[in-house]
Write a protein that holds these residues in place. Sequence first.
Motif, PDB file in Angstrom:
ATOM      1  N   ALA A 146      31.814  15.687  37.152  1.00 20.68           N
ATOM      2  CA  ALA A 146      32.118  17.054  37.587  1.00 20.68           C
ATOM      3  C   ALA A 146      31.897  17.141  39.092  1.00 20.68           C
ATOM      4  CB  ALA A 146      31.248  18.062  36.839  1.00 20.68           C
ATOM      5  N   TRP A 147      32.929  16.846  39.832  1.00 23.45           N
ATOM      6  CA  TRP A 147      32.819  16.769  41.289  1.00 23.45           C
ATOM      7  C   TRP A 147      33.359  18.048  41.933  1.00 23.45           C
ATOM      8  CZ3 TRP A 147      30.703  13.111  44.505  1.00 23.45           C
ATOM      9  CH2 TRP A 147      30.955  13.261  45.865  1.00 23.45           C
ATOM     10  N   GLY A 148      32.448  18.857  42.464  1.00 26.06           N
ATOM     11  CA  GLY A 148      32.874  20.048  43.206  1.00 26.06           C
ATOM     12  C   GLY A 148      33.554  21.098  42.341  1.00 26.06           C
ATOM     13  N   SER A 149      33.186  21.171  41.071  1.00 25.10           N
ATOM     14  CA  SER A 149      33.856  22.114  40.172  1.00 25.10           C
ATOM     15  C   SER A 149      32.915  23.125  39.534  1.00 25.10           C
ATOM     16  CB  SER A 149      34.601  21.349  39.072  1.00 25.10           C
ATOM     17  OG  SER A 149      33.710  20.484  38.374  1.00 25.10           O
ATOM     18  N   LEU A 150      31.718  22.704  39.145  1.00 27.53           N
ATOM     19  CA  LEU A 150      30.825  23.588  38.398  1.00 27.53           C
ATOM     20  C   LEU A 150      30.440  24.833  39.193  1.00 27.53           C
ATOM     21  CD1 LEU A 150      28.421  21.032  36.646  1.00 27.53           C
ATOM     22  CD2 LEU A 150      30.671  21.872  35.909  1.00 27.53           C
ATOM     23  N   HIS A 151      30.338  24.694  40.517  1.00 27.87           N
ATOM     24  CA  HIS A 151      29.920  25.843  41.331  1.00 27.87           C
ATOM     25  C   HIS A 151      31.046  26.854  41.544  1.00 27.87           C
ATOM     26  CE1 HIS A 151      30.750  22.481  44.385  1.00 27.87           C
ATOM     27  NE2 HIS A 151      31.817  23.261  44.415  1.00 27.87           N
ATOM     28  N   HIS A 152      32.229  26.570  40.997  1.00 29.66           N
ATOM     29  CA  HIS A 152      33.342  27.524  41.095  1.00 29.66           C
ATOM     30  C   HIS A 152      33.636  28.216  39.767  1.00 29.66           C
ATOM     31  CE1 HIS A 152      34.254  26.595  45.188  1.00 29.66           C
ATOM     32  NE2 HIS A 152      34.622  25.349  44.956  1.00 29.66           N
ATOM     33  N   THR A 153      32.757  28.084  38.793  1.00 30.98           N
ATOM     34  CA  THR A 153      33.028  28.643  37.466  1.00 30.98           C
ATOM     35  C   THR A 153      32.574  30.088  37.310  1.00 30.98           C
ATOM     36  OG1 THR A 153      30.912  27.824  36.622  1.00 30.98           O
ATOM     37  CG2 THR A 153      32.819  26.362  36.399  1.00 30.98           C
ATOM     38  N   GLY A 154      31.721  30.547  38.212  1.00 32.91           N
ATOM     39  CA  GLY A 154      31.174  31.890  38.072  1.00 32.91           C
ATOM     40  C   GLY A 154      29.780  31.894  37.477  1.00 32.91           C
ATOM     41  N   ASN A 155      29.378  30.781  36.874  1.00 30.75           N
ATOM     42  CA  ASN A 155      28.003  30.627  36.345  1.00 30.75           C
ATOM     43  C   ASN A 155      27.679  29.142  36.354  1.00 30.75           C
ATOM     44  OD1 ASN A 155      25.589  30.462  34.874  1.00 30.75           O
ATOM     45  ND2 ASN A 155      26.138  32.174  33.550  1.00 30.75           N
ATOM     46  N   VAL A 156      27.160  28.670  37.477  1.00 28.88           N
ATOM     47  CA  VAL A 156      26.964  27.235  37.670  1.00 28.88           C
ATOM     48  C   VAL A 156      25.979  26.646  36.666  1.00 28.88           C
ATOM     49  CG1 VAL A 156      25.163  27.546  39.428  1.00 28.88           C
ATOM     50  CG2 VAL A 156      26.521  25.442  39.400  1.00 28.88           C
ATOM     51  N   TRP A 157      24.955  27.415  36.280  1.00 34.24           N
ATOM     52  CA  TRP A 157      23.945  26.868  35.370  1.00 34.24           C
ATOM     53  C   TRP A 157      24.480  26.766  33.949  1.00 34.24           C
ATOM     54  CZ3 TRP A 157      20.915  24.440  38.275  1.00 34.24           C
ATOM     55  CH2 TRP A 157      20.525  24.951  39.503  1.00 34.24           C
ATOM     56  N   GLN A 158      25.294  27.724  33.531  1.00 41.36           N
ATOM     57  CA  GLN A 158      25.928  27.614  32.221  1.00 41.36           C
ATOM     58  C   GLN A 158      26.918  26.463  32.208  1.00 41.36           C
ATOM     59  OE1 GLN A 158      25.376  29.491  29.235  1.00 41.36           O
ATOM     60  NE2 GLN A 158      26.519  27.678  28.556  1.00 41.36           N
ATOM     61  N   ALA A 159      27.647  26.295  33.328  1.00 40.81           N
ATOM     62  CA  ALA A 159      28.601  25.200  33.425  1.00 40.81           C
ATOM     63  C   ALA A 159      27.895  23.850  33.374  1.00 40.81           C
ATOM     64  CB  ALA A 159      29.404  25.326  34.721  1.00 40.81           C
ATOM     65  N   LEU A 160      26.737  23.737  34.035  1.00 38.10           N
ATOM     66  CA  LEU A 160      25.963  22.504  33.994  1.00 38.10           C
ATOM     67  C   LEU A 160      25.475  22.235  32.571  1.00 38.10           C
ATOM     68  CD1 LEU A 160      24.560  20.101  35.265  1.00 38.10           C
ATOM     69  CD2 LEU A 160      22.708  21.628  36.002  1.00 38.10           C
ATOM     70  N   ASP A 161      25.035  23.272  31.893  1.00 40.26           N
ATOM     71  CA  ASP A 161      24.591  23.118  30.504  1.00 40.26           C
ATOM     72  C   ASP A 161      25.752  22.637  29.624  1.00 40.26           C
ATOM     73  OD1 ASP A 161      22.452  23.671  28.395  1.00 40.26           O
ATOM     74  OD2 ASP A 161      24.129  24.865  27.645  1.00 40.26           O
ATOM     75  N   ASN A 162      26.922  23.206  29.832  1.00 39.67           N
ATOM     76  CA  ASN A 162      28.090  22.777  29.065  1.00 39.67           C
ATOM     77  C   ASN A 162      28.416  21.312  29.322  1.00 39.67           C
ATOM     78  OD1 ASN A 162      28.319  25.389  28.140  1.00 39.67           O
ATOM     79  ND2 ASN A 162      29.968  25.966  29.548  1.00 39.67           N
TER      80      ASN A 162
END
Length: 200
Positions: A10-26
Amino acid sequence: SQARFQLVYAWGSLHHTGNVWQALDNAMQFVAPEGRLFLALYPQEDRDSHQDWIDMKEQYVHGEDIEKQILSYAYLHYGIMDEVNRVVNSLEKRWEDVKKHEMKKPDAEVWQADGKMPEFLKFKAVLTTVNLAVQEHSLNRGMDWFTDADDWMGGYPTEFVQAADVCRVLRDNGFYPMMLDMQAGMLTVLAARNAGLLPR
């Protein structure tokens, strides 16, 4: 059952999801027991006033076309301003050195009365500097300078994270950071799910 993979990238994508911590958990849910997770996130440590950047990106996304152009060009100028100033200052210093030598010659009257460097020479120096920056940027980034400016300004929603928080969340979920690096505006993390994968 949910598919799991040896490498989740996940390169440079999770911080653009609107909820970086939920995206990291996913993302962590898709890593196999012997797998690795490779991340690149925007670090708070790399940019001061990160909330101002977030506000600027939001302004860009919701702005009219002309406003987007202005913001993109301002960002491009911001990115190359130091190098342009360095080149122009160096040129002015060389001009002064040459002027001191040439003004001693009989034909010194060919110089401008005030002895100042012609503005067009400064423009040429700036043009050359910008041209080189555009060419090098395209080679290094795989996209031209102007597209990259729109990509950065248009990257919204955006969140910035602290390296310590990322490591804490990884460890809390059974991951072991193998590599952590911060450069070029990115926090890069490689984490293993199995401690036996760590280098010894």
